[in-house]
Design an enzyme around this catalytic site. Structure first.
Site, PDB file in Angstrom:
ATOM      1  N   HIS A 205      20.773  82.878  66.153  1.00 20.09           N
ATOM      2  CA  HIS A 205      19.502  82.151  66.025  1.00 20.09           C
ATOM      3  C   HIS A 205      19.739  80.834  65.299  1.00 20.09           C
ATOM      4  O   HIS A 205      20.603  80.745  64.426  1.00 20.09           O
ATOM      5  CB  HIS A 205      18.485  82.997  65.246  1.00 20.09           C
ATOM      6  CG  HIS A 205      18.206  84.334  65.851  1.00 20.09           C
ATOM      7  ND1 HIS A 205      18.880  85.475  65.463  1.00 20.09           N
ATOM      8  CD2 HIS A 205      17.357  84.700  66.842  1.00 20.09           C
ATOM      9  CE1 HIS A 205      18.448  86.506  66.187  1.00 20.09           C
ATOM     10  NE2 HIS A 205      17.525  86.058  67.037  1.00 20.09           N
TER      11      HIS A 205
ATOM     12  N   ASP B 146      24.964  88.440  65.281  1.00 17.99           N
ATOM     13  CA  ASP B 146      24.034  88.880  66.321  1.00 17.99           C
ATOM     14  C   ASP B 146      24.251  88.202  67.680  1.00 17.99           C
ATOM     15  O   ASP B 146      23.449  88.410  68.591  1.00 17.99           O
ATOM     16  CB  ASP B 146      22.578  88.729  65.856  1.00 17.99           C
ATOM     17  CG  ASP B 146      22.322  87.442  65.104  1.00 17.99           C
ATOM     18  OD1 ASP B 146      23.201  86.577  65.079  1.00 17.99           O
ATOM     19  OD2 ASP B 146      21.213  87.303  64.546  1.00 17.99           O
TER      20      ASP B 146
ATOM     21  N   ASP C 239      25.317  82.281  63.385  1.00 15.29           N
ATOM     22  CA  ASP C 239      24.289  83.270  63.757  1.00 15.29           C
ATOM     23  C   ASP C 239      23.713  82.868  65.121  1.00 15.29           C
ATOM     24  O   ASP C 239      23.631  81.680  65.446  1.00 15.29           O
ATOM     25  CB  ASP C 239      23.186  83.263  62.692  1.00 15.29           C
ATOM     26  CG  ASP C 239      22.174  84.388  62.869  1.00 15.29           C
ATOM     27  OD1 ASP C 239      22.290  85.401  62.166  1.00 15.29           O
ATOM     28  OD2 ASP C 239      21.269  84.241  63.723  1.00 15.29           O
TER      29      ASP C 239
ATOM     30  N   HIS D 110      16.446  81.318  58.012  1.00  8.66           N
ATOM     31  CA  HIS D 110      15.155  80.905  58.592  1.00  8.66           C
ATOM     32  C   HIS D 110      14.141  80.459  57.529  1.00  8.66           C
ATOM     33  O   HIS D 110      13.106  79.884  57.875  1.00  8.66           O
ATOM     34  CB  HIS D 110      14.537  82.049  59.404  1.00  8.66           C
ATOM     35  CG  HIS D 110      15.313  82.420  60.621  1.00  8.66           C
ATOM     36  ND1 HIS D 110      15.671  81.497  61.582  1.00  8.66           N
ATOM     37  CD2 HIS D 110      15.814  83.610  61.049  1.00  8.66           C
ATOM     38  CE1 HIS D 110      16.364  82.108  62.549  1.00  8.66           C
ATOM     39  NE2 HIS D 110      16.461  83.393  62.238  1.00  8.66           N
TER      40      HIS D 110
END
Ligand SMILES: [Zn+2]
Length: 306
Positions: free
Chosen positions: A163, A244, A161, A124
């Site tokens: 996200h 995740d 991931d 991120h």
């Protein structure tokens, strides 16, 4: 195969109720503390240099992070969910340094594949700012090192991931030598990664709706993401390995199991074998249920060791 980690990565502590906690890395390392991983070549991660970080981050961002560690026992809040402790700078330098050293190892032939068991995660972090638990973008630093120092012309980053790796996309969306391919839940933090975001033809976003599971995940990779990766013919495969999207993870609504992580890892290993002489470097991103994280680490690293 090599495993890069460092005890300093346990000393980054965003606080007692924070999802991205030191116990995550302890769970990963305990999962790998078993006879069947005896062949792993365990290496202490070096620090990334300021110059390596400046290949992907602005001077202002690098200097801000390096100067922002609070005193022992204190915390410094970069944004709502990104927090530094006294050990965070050293942890972040080791996390980015692990991926750089892993790239050096696979490109020199010292190892074929490597997994970096590090935190804080990285995908991120944008060129200009820390966010989403991430300080420096570890996988981006690795990719730029492969392009700059090693002179590669085609580096693929596969990010599974749950996200979207908005930071990685931000850093490379005008860099045609890097193909960034991501599967992620939408809608979900950080609300980027739409399928019509293409960069300069080098960004491929695949979205999964809340409630999606193994079938949708595999279909997305088989029909869209893996064909784009193969068409790119990468000379090196980098992996942002977040776990995740597991069905027990508290931060998402995707329903993968550990077998899905074995499946995607096998396909990325095959991708590397076909185009990149087998060379693959994976680094830990998310994964917030400790039991699931252990199981997924076993699935991922076992598939990398084949
Ligand atoms: Zn994540």
């Amino acid at each position: 195969m090599r495993l890069y980690t460092h005890p300093a990565c346990l000393q980054h502590d965003p606080g007692p109720d924070h999802a991205e906690r030191p116990a995550r890395l302890r769970a990963v390392l305990q999962a790998l503390d078993h006879d069947r991983y005896a062949a792993l070549d365990r290496i202490e991660a070096p620090r990334a240099t300021r110059e390596q970080l400046l290949q992907v981050h602005s001077t202002a961002h690098v200097d801000h992070i390096l100067a922002s560690a609070p005193p022992e026992g204190g915390t410094y809040r970069l944004d709502e969910d990104t927090v530094m402790s006294s050990g965070s700078v050293e942890a972040a330098l080791r996390a980015a340094g692990a991926t750089v050293a892993a790239v050096d190892a696979v490109l020199s032939g010292a190892a074929l594949r490597a997994f970096c068991a590090v935190r804080p995660p990285g995908h991120h972090a944008t060129r200009e700012q820390a966010m989403g638990f991430c300080l420096f973008n570890n996988i981006a630093v690795a990719a730029m090192h492969a392009l700059g120092t090693h002179g590669l012309k085609r580096v693929a980053i596969a990010d599974f991931d749950v996200h979207h790796g908005n930071g990685t996309q931000d850093i490379f969306e005008r860099e045609p030598r890097v193909l960034f391919v991501s599967s992620h839940q939408s809608p979900l933090y950080p609300d980027s990664g739409r399928e019509d975001e293409h960069g300069v033809g080098n960004i491929v976003n695949g979205t999964l709706s809340p409630g999606a599971g193994s079938h949708e995940f595999r279909e997305l990779w088989d029909s869209v993401l893996l064909p784009r990766l193969h068409a790119f013919k990468p000379q090196l495969v980098l992996v942002s390995a977040g776990f995740d999207a597991h069905r027990n993870d508290p931060l998402s609504d995707i329903r993968l199991g550990q077998e899905d992580y074995a499946w995607i890892t096998e396909r990325l290993v095959a991708l590397a074998s076909t185009h990149a002489g087998g060379r693959l470097v994976s680094t830990l991103e998310g994964g917030y249920d400790l039991v699931a994280l252990s199981a997924c680490t076993n699935a991922h690293v076992s598939a990398l060791m084949v």
